[in-house]
Write a protein that holds these residues in place. Structure first.
Motif, PDB file in Angstrom:
ATOM      1  N   GLU A 142       0.673  -1.383   0.081  1.00 46.00           N
ATOM      2  CA  GLU A 142      -0.011  -0.065   0.106  1.00 46.00           C
ATOM      3  C   GLU A 142       0.796   1.254  -0.011  1.00 46.00           C
ATOM      4  OE1 GLU A 142       0.676  -0.940   4.492  1.00 46.00           O
ATOM      5  OE2 GLU A 142       0.464  -2.063   2.595  1.00 46.00           O
ATOM      6  N   ALA A 143       2.220   1.228  -0.145  1.00 47.54           N
ATOM      7  CA  ALA A 143       2.931   2.389  -0.002  1.00 47.54           C
ATOM      8  C   ALA A 143       3.577   2.937  -1.317  1.00 47.54           C
ATOM      9  CB  ALA A 143       4.152   1.827   1.010  1.00 47.54           C
ATOM     10  N   HIS A 144       3.001   2.408  -2.242  1.00 48.28           N
ATOM     11  CA  HIS A 144       3.584   2.745  -3.759  1.00 48.28           C
ATOM     12  C   HIS A 144       2.663   3.706  -4.086  1.00 48.28           C
ATOM     13  CE1 HIS A 144       0.470   0.000  -4.973  1.00 48.28           C
ATOM     14  NE2 HIS A 144       0.274   0.569  -6.085  1.00 48.28           N
ATOM     15  N   ALA A 145       2.964   4.616  -5.135  1.00 40.78           N
ATOM     16  CA  ALA A 145       2.248   5.604  -5.819  1.00 40.78           C
ATOM     17  C   ALA A 145       1.961   5.208  -7.040  1.00 40.78           C
ATOM     18  CB  ALA A 145       3.304   6.989  -5.970  1.00 40.78           C
ATOM     19  N   ASP A 146       0.721   5.643  -7.627  1.00 45.91           N
ATOM     20  CA  ASP A 146       0.129   5.100  -8.851  1.00 45.91           C
ATOM     21  C   ASP A 146       0.653   6.161  -9.966  1.00 45.91           C
ATOM     22  OD1 ASP A 146      -1.104   2.493  -8.092  1.00 45.91           O
ATOM     23  OD2 ASP A 146      -2.381   4.047  -6.842  1.00 45.91           O
ATOM     24  N   ALA A 147       0.886   7.283  -9.874  1.00 45.61           N
ATOM     25  CA  ALA A 147       1.491   8.330 -10.490  1.00 45.61           C
ATOM     26  C   ALA A 147       2.199   9.195  -9.573  1.00 45.61           C
ATOM     27  CB  ALA A 147       0.287   8.988 -11.416  1.00 45.61           C
ATOM     28  N   VAL A 148       3.011   9.897 -10.548  1.00 48.10           N
ATOM     29  CA  VAL A 148       4.030  10.943  -9.786  1.00 48.10           C
ATOM     30  C   VAL A 148       4.458  12.245 -10.464  1.00 48.10           C
ATOM     31  CG1 VAL A 148       6.364  11.310  -8.806  1.00 48.10           C
ATOM     32  CG2 VAL A 148       5.187   8.813  -8.943  1.00 48.10           C
ATOM     33  N   ALA A 149       4.285  13.282  -9.971  1.00 45.27           N
ATOM     34  CA  ALA A 149       4.674  14.620 -10.372  1.00 45.27           C
ATOM     35  C   ALA A 149       5.413  15.302  -9.387  1.00 45.27           C
ATOM     36  CB  ALA A 149       3.280  15.506 -10.716  1.00 45.27           C
ATOM     37  N   ALA A 150       6.453  16.033 -10.166  1.00 44.14           N
ATOM     38  CA  ALA A 150       7.515  16.591  -9.407  1.00 44.14           C
ATOM     39  C   ALA A 150       7.875  17.901  -9.860  1.00 44.14           C
ATOM     40  CB  ALA A 150       8.745  15.883  -9.397  1.00 44.14           C
ATOM     41  N   VAL A 151       7.582  19.057  -8.940  1.00 40.61           N
ATOM     42  CA  VAL A 151       7.490  20.317  -9.592  1.00 40.61           C
ATOM     43  C   VAL A 151       8.945  21.022  -8.613  1.00 40.61           C
ATOM     44  CG1 VAL A 151       6.239  22.605  -9.347  1.00 40.61           C
ATOM     45  CG2 VAL A 151       4.853  20.456  -9.437  1.00 40.61           C
ATOM     46  N   SER A 152       9.536  21.740  -9.621  1.00 42.11           N
ATOM     47  CA  SER A 152      10.599  22.445  -9.043  1.00 42.11           C
ATOM     48  C   SER A 152      11.791  21.589  -8.459  1.00 42.11           C
ATOM     49  CB  SER A 152      10.238  23.620  -8.224  1.00 42.11           C
ATOM     50  OG  SER A 152       9.395  24.461  -8.854  1.00 42.11           O
TER      51      SER A 152
END
Length: 273
Positions: A142-152
């Motif tokens: 349950e700790a994983h991410a299904d999508a990732v967005a990194a800003v700056s």
């Protein structure tokens, strides 16, 4: 793992416990759209260095994203009401993992992460370490991410090429600087240097595929120039994963520079799945 302080509808505050025993403050907002069923998306927001769940910029981001999905905000260790001391992006992946787990406990099958500046480096490393494909050393489930967005986000560690980053390094590495961080910026910083040095963002990016990845950066960022997002995008392209780069004209750095239009676009992208 979690002590929820309120069970009423609306924002809920909780104290989460990380895998290394640090207590982290967190806030859950169910969202204003029809996103409260178990199949809906939750966006976990990772703030920048010296931020916290209750900082105005973070609350503004959460409010804008709540138009698209449920939102979890939290304070990294050493920030706000959380315990511990900041390791400036190293063990913070454990804080993010605790927040992602909590979002799933709140009934969301799809949980995505959005990080700003230091938080951007954390979401990239978290996505690489908490794999969606198989159980790893960190333990996925349950700790994983299904999508990732990194800003700056920075691409590499120890960058001192701009005056703001030289000031950040002074705060982190000097005893007087850490006092300024504690009493002036509300951030408690660990005195020990990294040992070992953690996986850098640009090294983490190739390990994220096939998880969808978005890299967002302003062309007027005073902290990290545009070679940082280009390095991250090139690393993603070399790995063949689904990744996008948004280079935003006139944008500065992190939460304070993200306007309402950008936040709406981020909400749309993160809930696309």
């Amino acid at each position: 793992m979690v002590d929820v302080s309120s069970i009423t509808y609306g924002p809920r505050r909780a104290t989460l416990k990380t895998d290394d025993g640090v207590r982290i403050e967190a806030v859950y907002e169910p969202g204003t759209a029809s996103v409260t069923d178990s199949a809906s998306t939750a966006i976990v927001v990772a703030h920048g260095f010296t931020g916290s769940a209750d900082r105005p910029a973070v609350r503004r981001v959460a409010g804008a994203l709540a138009q698209s999905a449920a939102v979890v905000t939290f304070s990294f260790r050493g920030h706000g009401g959380s315990g511990g001391r900041s390791t400036v992006g190293d063990r913070e992946v454990l804080d993010l993992a605790a927040a992602v787990r909590w979002a799933r406990e709140m009934g969301h099958e799809r949980v995505v992460t959005l990080g700003f500046s230091m938080g951007g480096s954390v979401v990239l490393r978290h996505a690489a370490l908490y794999d969606t494909r198989a159980d790893g050393a960190q333990g996925r489930t349950e700790a994983h991410a299904d999508a990732v967005a990194a800003v700056s986000a920075p691409a590499r560690w120890y960058y001192r090429g701009t005056p703001p980053m030289r000031r950040v390094h002074w705060v982190i590495t000097r005893p007087v600087g850490r006092l300024v961080g504690r009493y002036g910026l509300g951030t408690r910083i660990h005195h020990e240097a990294w040992d070992p040095v953690p996986l850098s963002p640009v090294e983490a990016v190739p390990l994220i595929a096939p998880t969808p990845l978005l890299i967002v950066h302003g062309d007027r960022d005073p902290y990290f120039p545009v070679d940082h997002p280009h390095m991250l995008a090139a690393a993603a392209a070399a790995a063949g994963g689904p990744a996008e780069l948004w280079l935003e004209p006139g944008m500065g750095h992190a939460e304070n520079a993200a306007d309402e239009k950008l936040l709406a676009r981020l909400g749309d992208w993160l809930t696309r799945g």
